[in-house]
Motif scaffolding. Structure first.
Motif, PDB file in Angstrom:
ATOM      1  N   GLU A  81       0.848  -1.152   0.077  1.00  0.00           N
ATOM      2  CA  GLU A  81      -0.119  -0.031  -0.051  1.00  0.00           C
ATOM      3  C   GLU A  81       0.851   1.240   0.116  1.00  0.00           C
ATOM      4  OE1 GLU A  81      -2.808   0.939   3.520  1.00  0.00           O
ATOM      5  OE2 GLU A  81      -4.321   0.584   1.973  1.00  0.00           O
ATOM      6  N   SER A  82       2.035   1.241   0.439  1.00  0.00           N
ATOM      7  CA  SER A  82       3.061   2.353   0.365  1.00  0.00           C
ATOM      8  C   SER A  82       4.325   1.946   0.327  1.00  0.00           C
ATOM      9  CB  SER A  82       2.610   3.034   1.815  1.00  0.00           C
ATOM     10  OG  SER A  82       3.561   3.980   2.087  1.00  0.00           O
ATOM     11  N   TRP A 108      -0.528  -0.253   5.995  1.00  0.00           N
ATOM     12  CA  TRP A 108       0.010   1.142   5.893  1.00  0.00           C
ATOM     13  C   TRP A 108       1.746   1.191   6.100  1.00  0.00           C
ATOM     14  CZ3 TRP A 108      -0.925   4.709   2.918  1.00  0.00           C
ATOM     15  CH2 TRP A 108      -0.503   6.162   2.858  1.00  0.00           C
ATOM     16  N   HIS A 109       2.249   2.031   7.261  1.00  0.00           N
ATOM     17  CA  HIS A 109       3.594   1.993   7.491  1.00  0.00           C
ATOM     18  C   HIS A 109       3.861   1.239   8.588  1.00  0.00           C
ATOM     19  CE1 HIS A 109       2.770   5.990   5.277  1.00  0.00           C
ATOM     20  NE2 HIS A 109       3.681   5.354   4.383  1.00  0.00           N
ATOM     21  N   CYS A 133      -1.688   6.674   9.323  1.00  0.00           N
ATOM     22  CA  CYS A 133      -2.398   6.672   8.163  1.00  0.00           C
ATOM     23  C   CYS A 133      -2.926   7.852   7.806  1.00  0.00           C
ATOM     24  CB  CYS A 133      -3.551   5.732   8.208  1.00  0.00           C
ATOM     25  SG  CYS A 133      -4.479   5.547   6.837  1.00  0.00           S
ATOM     26  N   ARG A 139      -8.104   3.739  11.315  1.00  0.00           N
ATOM     27  CA  ARG A 139      -6.949   2.926  11.197  1.00  0.00           C
ATOM     28  C   ARG A 139      -5.976   4.024  12.109  1.00  0.00           C
ATOM     29  NH1 ARG A 139      -4.191   1.170   5.599  1.00  0.00           N
ATOM     30  NH2 ARG A 139      -6.250  -0.022   5.671  1.00  0.00           N
TER      31      ARG A 139
END
Length: 308
Positions: A81-82, A108-109, A133, A139
């Protein structure tokens, strides 16, 4: 930008937009950012948006470590996603790494979380760079809850990053966005939540990390608020982003550093760094927390003794 002090430990958190790389591949902004960091001389650097820095044997990560003076780098993984992972750089002369963790928070991260020992201190110090996020308030809330594991009673920690949300303190409520002035509709959807039938700014992550409840102290101190209220440094509440966007309302203080109580007591200042070079390098300002080395070493040693 700062006066060098032998008794200082400088911790900088910075979201360098797309790691200073332009769409055409040029990296002039990265070189400018490295000049800025060389001037700040951080002993700990918490980085966000290390875009594609894992490629080519993490060449970009090692290049940044070299520009910092030979710091030891840690890089969390990118996700489908990233491609913008988080990272941490530490000064080898002051810190010895003891462990490394990567905390997955969905797609995400992941959180980059090395654990170090400050030379001359007994207790270990957990360090974390996070990037909450940008588009989902729920999230972000879960990510903040995950970060609280680094503030358990037996732990000492400094964590920092891009919160993509707002401080929860009532004293800053008047500085939150005037949504009538925000032209970017998606920004409104990303940064607000439904509360009692109204759309309100998302302050929940900061409340989870630094909010008191039932007469009990918070998990972490948010160092900007602590610096302003306890050290009298109102400049610590300066906004950090966005330096570039004009369609998202006034700049906001979304980049923040947190610390556990025993670490916070060694804080001497918190500064939001903003000048023409910073404005050119990134859409976010670096945030720098400075601690007294001697006080931090003493606090960590006393903490280790009390936990024994």
């Amino acid at each position: 930008m700062n006066k060098i002090d032998d008794d200082a430990i400088r911790v900088v958190s910075w979201n360098l937009e797309h790691n200073g790389t332009a769409r055409d591949g040029s990296n002039d902004r990265w070189h400018l950012a490295m000049d800025i960091l060389a001037d700040l001389r951080p002993h700990i650097l918490l980085r966000q948006e290390l875009t594609r820095a894992d490629m080519h044997g993490a060449r970009a990560v090692w290049a940044e470590a070299a520009r910092l003076g030979g710091h030891l780098p840690f890089l969390a993984g990118a996700t489908p996603e990233s491609a913008n992972p988080t990272g941490v750089y530490i000064d080898r002369e002051l810190f010895e790494p003891t462990e490394y963790f990567e905390h997955a928070t969905g797609m995400w991260h992941p959180v980059c979380n090395p654990v170090v020992r400050l030379r001359g201190a007994a207790a270990r110090l957990s360090l974390a760079s996070f990037h909450l996020c940008s588009f989902d308030p729920d999230r972000r809330l879960n990510e903040a809850r995950r970060l609280t594991i680094l503030g358990k009673p037996h732990m000492a920690a400094i964590i920092g990053g891009d919160c993509n949300s707002y401080p929860h303190s009532q004293s800053e409520a008047t500085t939150l966005p005037d949504w009538a002035e925000v032209e970017d509709r998606t920004h409104f959807e990303h940064r607000t939540l439904d509360w009692c039938g109204e759309r309100v700014p998302d302050t929940r992550p900061d409340h989870v990390l630094a909010g008191a409840h039932h007469g009990r102290p918070p998990v972490f101190a948010e160092l900007g608020h602590y610096s302003a209220t306890q050290l009298g440094q109102r400049g610590a509440l300066a906004p950090t982003a966005s330096l570039w966007r004009t369609d998202q309302g006034d700049m906001q203080r979304i980049d923040r550093i947190y610390a556990t109580p025993q670490v916070t007591e060694a804080l001497t200042s918190l500064e939001v760094i903003v000048n023409d070079e910073v404005r050119e390098a990134s859409d976010h300002c670096p945030v720098m927390a400075t601690f007294s080395l001697s006080r931090l070493r003493r606090a960590l040693t006393e903490f280790a003794q009390s936990a024994a």
